[in-house]
Design a protein around this motif. Sequence first.
Motif, PDB file in Angstrom:
ATOM      1  N   ARG A 246       0.828  -1.218   0.000  1.00 17.55           N
ATOM      2  CA  ARG A 246       0.000   0.000   0.000  1.00 17.55           C
ATOM      3  C   ARG A 246       0.849   1.249   0.000  1.00 17.55           C
ATOM      4  NH1 ARG A 246      -1.761   4.172  -0.052  1.00 17.55           N
ATOM      5  NH2 ARG A 246      -3.760   5.008   0.691  1.00 17.55           N
ATOM      6  N   ARG A 247       2.003   1.212   0.614  1.00 26.80           N
ATOM      7  CA  ARG A 247       2.852   2.403   0.711  1.00 26.80           C
ATOM      8  C   ARG A 247       3.505   2.776  -0.620  1.00 26.80           C
ATOM      9  NH1 ARG A 247       6.596   0.124   5.334  1.00 26.80           N
ATOM     10  NH2 ARG A 247       6.432  -1.612   3.863  1.00 26.80           N
ATOM     11  N   THR A 248       3.531   1.837  -1.592  1.00 29.02           N
ATOM     12  CA  THR A 248       4.212   2.079  -2.869  1.00 29.02           C
ATOM     13  C   THR A 248       3.257   2.348  -4.026  1.00 29.02           C
ATOM     14  OG1 THR A 248       4.238  -0.282  -3.491  1.00 29.02           O
ATOM     15  CG2 THR A 248       6.056   0.530  -2.123  1.00 29.02           C
ATOM     16  N   ILE A 249       1.955   2.215  -3.803  1.00 25.05           N
ATOM     17  CA  ILE A 249       0.979   2.345  -4.887  1.00 25.05           C
ATOM     18  C   ILE A 249       0.750   3.819  -5.226  1.00 25.05           C
ATOM     19  CG2 ILE A 249      -1.415   1.937  -5.543  1.00 25.05           C
ATOM     20  CD1 ILE A 249      -1.404  -0.542  -3.833  1.00 25.05           C
ATOM     21  N   LEU A 250       0.761   4.109  -6.518  1.00 20.97           N
ATOM     22  CA  LEU A 250       0.441   5.456  -6.982  1.00 20.97           C
ATOM     23  C   LEU A 250      -0.069   5.403  -8.415  1.00 20.97           C
ATOM     24  CD1 LEU A 250       2.961   6.442  -9.027  1.00 20.97           C
ATOM     25  CD2 LEU A 250       4.145   6.585  -6.849  1.00 20.97           C
ATOM     26  N   VAL A 251      -0.736   6.486  -8.848  1.00 25.31           N
ATOM     27  CA  VAL A 251      -1.269   6.600 -10.207  1.00 25.31           C
ATOM     28  C   VAL A 251      -0.209   7.252 -11.089  1.00 25.31           C
ATOM     29  CG1 VAL A 251      -3.047   7.629 -11.673  1.00 25.31           C
ATOM     30  CG2 VAL A 251      -3.652   6.750  -9.422  1.00 25.31           C
ATOM     31  N   VAL A 252       0.103   6.596 -12.236  1.00 30.07           N
ATOM     32  CA  VAL A 252       1.110   7.153 -13.156  1.00 30.07           C
ATOM     33  C   VAL A 252       0.479   7.748 -14.403  1.00 30.07           C
ATOM     34  CG1 VAL A 252       2.935   5.635 -12.344  1.00 30.07           C
ATOM     35  CG2 VAL A 252       1.467   4.883 -14.231  1.00 30.07           C
ATOM     36  N   GLY A 253      -0.827   7.571 -14.575  1.00 28.20           N
ATOM     37  CA  GLY A 253      -1.508   8.140 -15.733  1.00 28.20           C
ATOM     38  C   GLY A 253      -2.931   7.654 -15.826  1.00 28.20           C
ATOM     39  N   TYR A 254      -3.631   8.149 -16.850  1.00 30.09           N
ATOM     40  CA  TYR A 254      -5.027   7.780 -17.055  1.00 30.09           C
ATOM     41  C   TYR A 254      -5.255   7.446 -18.528  1.00 30.09           C
ATOM     42  CZ  TYR A 254      -5.963   9.852 -12.460  1.00 30.09           C
ATOM     43  OH  TYR A 254      -5.962  10.133 -11.117  1.00 30.09           O
ATOM     44  N   ASP A 255      -6.158   6.521 -18.771  1.00 23.75           N
ATOM     45  CA  ASP A 255      -6.694   6.251 -20.095  1.00 23.75           C
ATOM     46  C   ASP A 255      -8.150   6.685 -20.039  1.00 23.75           C
ATOM     47  OD1 ASP A 255      -7.415   5.417 -22.570  1.00 23.75           O
ATOM     48  OD2 ASP A 255      -7.074   3.274 -22.228  1.00 23.75           O
ATOM     49  N   ASP A 256      -8.424   7.879 -20.599  1.00 27.38           N
ATOM     50  CA  ASP A 256      -9.694   8.560 -20.330  1.00 27.38           C
ATOM     51  C   ASP A 256      -9.787   8.755 -18.812  1.00 27.38           C
ATOM     52  OD1 ASP A 256     -10.352   8.807 -22.981  1.00 27.38           O
ATOM     53  OD2 ASP A 256     -11.453   6.919 -23.040  1.00 27.38           O
ATOM     54  N   GLU A 257     -10.765   8.097 -18.158  1.00 33.02           N
ATOM     55  CA  GLU A 257     -10.907   8.245 -16.707  1.00 33.02           C
ATOM     56  C   GLU A 257     -10.419   7.019 -15.944  1.00 33.02           C
ATOM     57  OE1 GLU A 257     -14.901   9.261 -15.835  1.00 33.02           O
ATOM     58  OE2 GLU A 257     -14.836  11.198 -16.864  1.00 33.02           O
ATOM     59  N   VAL A 258      -9.859   6.050 -16.665  1.00 34.27           N
ATOM     60  CA  VAL A 258      -9.384   4.818 -16.018  1.00 34.27           C
ATOM     61  C   VAL A 258      -7.953   5.038 -15.531  1.00 34.27           C
ATOM     62  CG1 VAL A 258      -8.870   2.380 -16.338  1.00 34.27           C
ATOM     63  CG2 VAL A 258     -10.858   3.400 -17.482  1.00 34.27           C
ATOM     64  N   PRO A 259      -7.674   4.840 -14.230  1.00 34.91           N
ATOM     65  CA  PRO A 259      -6.314   5.049 -13.717  1.00 34.91           C
ATOM     66  C   PRO A 259      -5.396   3.872 -14.054  1.00 34.91           C
ATOM     67  CG  PRO A 259      -7.760   4.368 -11.935  1.00 34.91           C
ATOM     68  CD  PRO A 259      -8.638   4.540 -13.139  1.00 34.91           C
ATOM     69  N   ILE A 260      -4.130   4.179 -14.279  1.00 32.45           N
ATOM     70  CA  ILE A 260      -3.087   3.177 -14.475  1.00 32.45           C
ATOM     71  C   ILE A 260      -2.139   3.304 -13.278  1.00 32.45           C
ATOM     72  CG2 ILE A 260      -1.381   2.231 -16.052  1.00 32.45           C
ATOM     73  CD1 ILE A 260      -4.240   2.452 -17.200  1.00 32.45           C
ATOM     74  N   TRP A 261      -1.942   2.197 -12.561  1.00 27.66           N
ATOM     75  CA  TRP A 261      -1.225   2.205 -11.298  1.00 27.66           C
ATOM     76  C   TRP A 261       0.136   1.524 -11.412  1.00 27.66           C
ATOM     77  CZ3 TRP A 261      -4.242   4.153  -7.117  1.00 27.66           C
ATOM     78  CH2 TRP A 261      -5.608   4.248  -7.366  1.00 27.66           C
ATOM     79  N   THR A 262       1.008   1.884 -10.485  1.00 27.30           N
ATOM     80  CA  THR A 262       2.241   1.118 -10.267  1.00 27.30           C
ATOM     81  C   THR A 262       2.381   0.850  -8.771  1.00 27.30           C
ATOM     82  OG1 THR A 262       3.612   3.102 -10.040  1.00 27.30           O
ATOM     83  CG2 THR A 262       3.448   2.127 -12.245  1.00 27.30           C
ATOM     84  N   GLY A 263       3.144  -0.197  -8.460  1.00 24.38           N
ATOM     85  CA  GLY A 263       3.398  -0.537  -7.064  1.00 24.38           C
ATOM     86  C   GLY A 263       4.358  -1.716  -6.991  1.00 24.38           C
ATOM     87  N   ILE A 264       4.843  -2.024  -5.804  1.00 21.54           N
ATOM     88  CA  ILE A 264       5.788  -3.126  -5.586  1.00 21.54           C
ATOM     89  C   ILE A 264       5.064  -4.276  -4.889  1.00 21.54           C
ATOM     90  CG2 ILE A 264       7.912  -3.825  -4.418  1.00 21.54           C
ATOM     91  CD1 ILE A 264       8.921  -0.986  -4.743  1.00 21.54           C
ATOM     92  N   ASP A 265       5.210  -5.467  -5.481  1.00 21.33           N
ATOM     93  CA  ASP A 265       4.598  -6.663  -4.912  1.00 21.33           C
ATOM     94  C   ASP A 265       5.243  -6.965  -3.552  1.00 21.33           C
ATOM     95  OD1 ASP A 265       4.543  -9.780  -4.507  1.00 21.33           O
ATOM     96  OD2 ASP A 265       2.910  -9.293  -5.896  1.00 21.33           O
ATOM     97  N   THR A 266       4.413  -7.163  -2.534  1.00 18.87           N
ATOM     98  CA  THR A 266       4.926  -7.358  -1.173  1.00 18.87           C
ATOM     99  C   THR A 266       5.750  -8.635  -1.048  1.00 18.87           C
ATOM    100  OG1 THR A 266       2.978  -6.214  -0.309  1.00 18.87           O
ATOM    101  CG2 THR A 266       4.269  -7.497   1.251  1.00 18.87           C
ATOM    102  N   SER A 267       5.328  -9.721  -1.677  1.00 17.76           N
ATOM    103  CA  SER A 267       6.010 -11.015  -1.514  1.00 17.76           C
ATOM    104  C   SER A 267       7.235 -11.163  -2.404  1.00 17.76           C
ATOM    105  CB  SER A 267       5.026 -12.151  -1.793  1.00 17.76           C
ATOM    106  OG  SER A 267       4.519 -12.059  -3.113  1.00 17.76           O
ATOM    107  N   THR A 268       7.206 -10.658  -3.618  1.00 16.93           N
ATOM    108  CA  THR A 268       8.313 -10.869  -4.565  1.00 16.93           C
ATOM    109  C   THR A 268       9.199  -9.646  -4.753  1.00 16.93           C
ATOM    110  OG1 THR A 268       7.002 -10.182  -6.483  1.00 16.93           O
ATOM    111  CG2 THR A 268       6.871 -12.508  -5.812  1.00 16.93           C
TER     112      THR A 268
END
Length: 352
Positions: free
Chosen positions: A261-283
């Motif tokens: 949760r601490r690494t998730i953020l929005v890097v852009g939008y496709d129309d109104e749909v958000p595109i996210w990035t983040g780091i997988d906790t386990s891997t």
Amino acid sequence: MLDADESVELRALQARAYGRAGALNEAEAARLRELEAGRARGAERPAPTRPESHATTPPQLETSTSIVAEGGGPAASGEVGATGAAHGESALRRHWPVVVISAAFAVVGLVLGWLIFADRGPAPMHLTAQQQEWQSAIVASGDFDRGSVRAMTQEEGVVIWFATKNEGADVCLVLGHEDATAPACTTREQATIQGVNATLAKPVSSAQTYDIQAQMFLTQSGEPAVITRSFITSSQSTSMFASEAEAEAATSLAERTGLDRRTILVVGYDDEVPIWTGIDTSTQRYCLVYDGSMPDPPMVCDDSLMLADADRTLVLDVVDDGETTRYEYQFGYGQQYLTVTRGWESDDAAGE
């Protein structure tokens, strides 16, 4: 017969009556008729040495005879004496409309100039009863010049005021919400060149706050111009979100995908749909996620240890109604950006 003084007076009145910009009042017009009548009576008596000549026409009068009268062509010089009164009245009638029109244009010009250049400032912002109480508290503090505090705009319920200090030498930007205020002041010169910034944190929940930022510049006329922006932050994360709904979506995305949760953020939008990035906790892999509102959102991950490389790209293809849209996110220590390509067609698209 006119004496020398009366002749001079006659020529002056004729020049004003018959000239291009001439105009006489009633008394002056009456005096002109009287002098022209006196000169005509003197001209009727023949002179001993020049019986065939009329009185010499003054140069000014010769010039005036080129004026076109209302009823017809140019008036002849010989008719001036007999019709002087008519010409005087005609000249007055002819110039009165010009005077009236000129005065009308002058009034219109003054009104337009006031509308365009008058320094009236921005229209006052409407404040709720509660916001008026906040403003009254700011005024009562005595920190600002009397009568200088005025509300300009608001962002997420936070009001932004303009004020001055030190008899107008300094300008201030004041952010206020409930019991919290965030003032920032600088000189007028610095506000014109560099602006002045202020930030206020508005609580959203026990773990999140709305950060309201405002920047103010002074225009050449000395009026304030304000830019505002806001985003949600958390004490447990460095991520920023545009709204409470977006922050809540990030929490749901962490639960569905296992991203930290601490690494998730929005890097852009496709129309109104958000595109996210983040780091997988386990891997500990770096991931790109489409939408995130569904139980199993489209997602692609890479090795987060490769973030040290200057140019890394995550590629995610999403198929909807037979059409493929490719999302390419470049990241690393260089410039980071998202590219959206609709209708993507490639032999290796499925493999990527």
